[in-house]
Design a protein around this motif. Sequence first.
Motif, PDB file in Angstrom:
ATOM      1  N   ALA A 172      49.908  -0.856  12.970  1.00 25.09           N
ATOM      2  CA  ALA A 172      50.818   0.065  13.662  1.00 25.09           C
ATOM      3  C   ALA A 172      52.083  -0.658  14.099  1.00 25.09           C
ATOM      4  O   ALA A 172      53.202  -0.137  13.961  1.00 25.09           O
ATOM      5  CB  ALA A 172      50.115   0.683  14.865  1.00 25.09           C
ATOM      6  N   ALA A 173      51.926  -1.869  14.632  1.00 21.13           N
ATOM      7  CA  ALA A 173      53.078  -2.620  15.115  1.00 21.13           C
ATOM      8  C   ALA A 173      54.067  -2.911  13.997  1.00 21.13           C
ATOM      9  O   ALA A 173      55.287  -2.776  14.167  1.00 21.13           O
ATOM     10  CB  ALA A 173      52.608  -3.933  15.751  1.00 21.13           C
ATOM     11  N   LYS A 174      53.561  -3.281  12.844  1.00 25.98           N
ATOM     12  CA  LYS A 174      54.450  -3.581  11.718  1.00 25.98           C
ATOM     13  C   LYS A 174      55.167  -2.321  11.237  1.00 25.98           C
ATOM     14  O   LYS A 174      56.357  -2.379  10.870  1.00 25.98           O
ATOM     15  CB  LYS A 174      53.653  -4.217  10.579  1.00 25.98           C
ATOM     16  CG  LYS A 174      53.181  -5.627  10.908  1.00 25.98           C
ATOM     17  CD  LYS A 174      52.413  -6.254   9.756  1.00 25.98           C
ATOM     18  CE  LYS A 174      52.045  -7.696  10.069  1.00 25.98           C
ATOM     19  NZ  LYS A 174      51.281  -8.349   8.973  1.00 25.98           N
ATOM     20  N   ALA A 175      54.476  -1.191  11.250  1.00 29.15           N
ATOM     21  CA  ALA A 175      55.108   0.062  10.848  1.00 29.15           C
ATOM     22  C   ALA A 175      56.207   0.457  11.821  1.00 29.15           C
ATOM     23  O   ALA A 175      57.280   0.918  11.423  1.00 29.15           O
ATOM     24  CB  ALA A 175      54.059   1.169  10.759  1.00 29.15           C
ATOM     25  N   LEU A 176      55.949   0.262  13.101  1.00 30.10           N
ATOM     26  CA  LEU A 176      56.938   0.612  14.129  1.00 30.10           C
ATOM     27  C   LEU A 176      58.149  -0.304  14.056  1.00 30.10           C
ATOM     28  O   LEU A 176      59.290   0.135  14.237  1.00 30.10           O
ATOM     29  CB  LEU A 176      56.289   0.542  15.510  1.00 30.10           C
ATOM     30  CG  LEU A 176      55.221   1.611  15.781  1.00 30.10           C
ATOM     31  CD1 LEU A 176      54.349   1.209  16.949  1.00 30.10           C
ATOM     32  CD2 LEU A 176      55.856   2.967  16.034  1.00 30.10           C
ATOM     33  N   GLN A 177      57.905  -1.583  13.789  1.00 25.64           N
ATOM     34  CA  GLN A 177      59.019  -2.527  13.670  1.00 25.64           C
ATOM     35  C   GLN A 177      59.901  -2.200  12.469  1.00 25.64           C
ATOM     36  O   GLN A 177      61.116  -2.387  12.509  1.00 25.64           O
ATOM     37  CB  GLN A 177      58.495  -3.963  13.556  1.00 25.64           C
ATOM     38  CG  GLN A 177      57.907  -4.483  14.856  1.00 25.64           C
ATOM     39  CD  GLN A 177      57.442  -5.928  14.795  1.00 25.64           C
ATOM     40  OE1 GLN A 177      57.203  -6.542  15.813  1.00 25.64           O
ATOM     41  NE2 GLN A 177      57.308  -6.474  13.607  1.00 25.64           N
ATOM     42  N   GLY A 178      59.276  -1.677  11.426  1.00 24.46           N
ATOM     43  CA  GLY A 178      60.039  -1.316  10.241  1.00 24.46           C
ATOM     44  C   GLY A 178      60.769  -0.006  10.385  1.00 24.46           C
ATOM     45  O   GLY A 178      61.594   0.360   9.530  1.00 24.46           O
ATOM     46  N   ASN A 179      60.464   0.717  11.454  1.00 24.77           N
ATOM     47  CA  ASN A 179      61.056   2.039  11.649  1.00 24.77           C
ATOM     48  C   ASN A 179      62.077   2.071  12.787  1.00 24.77           C
ATOM     49  O   ASN A 179      62.590   3.120  13.143  1.00 24.77           O
ATOM     50  CB  ASN A 179      59.937   3.060  11.946  1.00 24.77           C
ATOM     51  CG  ASN A 179      60.347   4.483  11.636  1.00 24.77           C
ATOM     52  OD1 ASN A 179      60.811   4.769  10.542  1.00 24.77           O
ATOM     53  ND2 ASN A 179      60.171   5.380  12.598  1.00 24.77           N
ATOM     54  N   GLY A 180      62.333   0.916  13.400  1.00 25.69           N
ATOM     55  CA  GLY A 180      63.264   0.893  14.526  1.00 25.69           C
ATOM     56  C   GLY A 180      63.481  -0.511  15.030  1.00 25.69           C
ATOM     57  O   GLY A 180      62.854  -1.474  14.570  1.00 25.69           O
ATOM     58  N   ASP A 181      64.352  -0.646  16.007  1.00 22.68           N
ATOM     59  CA  ASP A 181      64.730  -1.950  16.540  1.00 22.68           C
ATOM     60  C   ASP A 181      63.885  -2.302  17.763  1.00 22.68           C
ATOM     61  O   ASP A 181      64.392  -2.454  18.881  1.00 22.68           O
ATOM     62  CB  ASP A 181      66.215  -1.943  16.900  1.00 22.68           C
ATOM     63  CG  ASP A 181      66.723  -3.327  17.287  1.00 22.68           C
ATOM     64  OD1 ASP A 181      66.085  -4.307  16.872  1.00 22.68           O
ATOM     65  OD2 ASP A 181      67.742  -3.405  17.995  1.00 22.68           O
ATOM     66  N   VAL A 182      62.583  -2.402  17.553  1.00 22.93           N
ATOM     67  CA  VAL A 182      61.668  -2.780  18.624  1.00 22.93           C
ATOM     68  C   VAL A 182      60.638  -3.759  18.091  1.00 22.93           C
ATOM     69  O   VAL A 182      60.382  -3.810  16.889  1.00 22.93           O
ATOM     70  CB  VAL A 182      60.924  -1.550  19.222  1.00 22.93           C
ATOM     71  CG1 VAL A 182      61.879  -0.592  19.881  1.00 22.93           C
ATOM     72  CG2 VAL A 182      60.084  -0.853  18.153  1.00 22.93           C
TER      73      VAL A 182
END
Length: 425
Positions: A172-182
């Motif tokens: 999940a973390a990797k997907a979120l990082q790839g989808n925004g600047d967080v």
Amino acid sequence: MRTISSTLAIAISLWGAQALAWEATEGKPYSGQTVNVLAVKSSQFEAHEARLEAFEEATGIDVVYDYVPFPNMKEALTTEMVAGGGDYDVVSVMDQWVPSLRMLLQPITEEVAAQGTDLGDFPKAHLRHGMLDGELVGLPVRGHVQLLFYRKDLFEAAGVTPPQTWEEMVTAAKALQGNGDVSGVALPYGKLNGQNLMVWMNLLWGKGGDLFDADGTPIFNSDAGVAATDMYIGFLRNDEIAPAGSAVFVEQDAVNSFKQGNSAMLPVWWWVRSQLTDPEQSKLTAEQVGFTALPSVAGADRTTYTNTWIFGVTDGSDAKDAAAEFLGWLTDPALERDVLLDPALNEVVAVHMSNLRDPEVNARWGGMHQSAADALATAEGIDFGDNWPRIAEILETAISSLASGEMTDTRAALDKAAAEIAAIR
């Protein structure tokens, strides 16, 4: 006898206090006695004090609270123990302090049984801290668990569901990082009061490891301990899902990263929730912040590192029976439920499984207590010994040294810590 302020009395009356299962001993045998309570400063305990009138009327016992700020509490308890007691009849003690204060607390196994207290309603991870040498010396009244807080808006935008395992958290973390600047997840790796152990311990248990064996020998340097540590350090070093600079993050740094919108997930104590959506402290709104039970290692039971405050009767008390009567009232789950549901209060703490699973409690708090119950149902908790502060310091140093890159060999770091701890056990 104590009387509560008219404002509090009206508030409680309007709310309608819940009926307690606790019943006063017939005939008021302790009428006229005073129970002096030494408690850490807490709005939860003040809420209990505000409800004392019914107890005092039912028993004839007068209860007097004396509050001490947390930084001074251990010293106050130690002073009471060294002096031989007598000033206080009931004391609140944090879990880590219980072993070193054993001479302050008297066994209450028979008294609690006579009160009819349902010990099975307490999670094992909390109740264990009221046990010493096979005897019950205190009952949980205040307890904290960890939850996984997450950004609901970012999860929805990325089409990601809240993780149930640590492995899913990485995905999940990797997907979120790839989808925004967080960054994916904010974690503490730096040294401060053992804070970097609070997630690591859950990984250790999840991998099938523990701190010590039955003889007190360190075993966290086992294969399970190495695997757990590699996983924790790997979130930072290999998976790269933690913010830059996390090697020196303490708990508040991780909390701040989440509050400022720089991280998408945060495993932390449930009481931190109010900070995360406080407009004076956080950029986030209540609609943006979700939570779930702390993830587990795939294939393992859920766990949560806990913090527990017990209340016990002092060995030097001259009003032991009256004090035990008070404990019966104080630990009734209906009293806790009344505080949880009081609309004039903002108290989330619950140490009874019946309240953690209660539909009305969960309706008020958005399901937070059920999430806690899910983790506590299988959480074992930690065995704190007399030397825990020194043990925690050695362990947190090992974790910090690996996170910073000062040491790169996990087994060597854990072996070194195990040898140091074995020398002081």
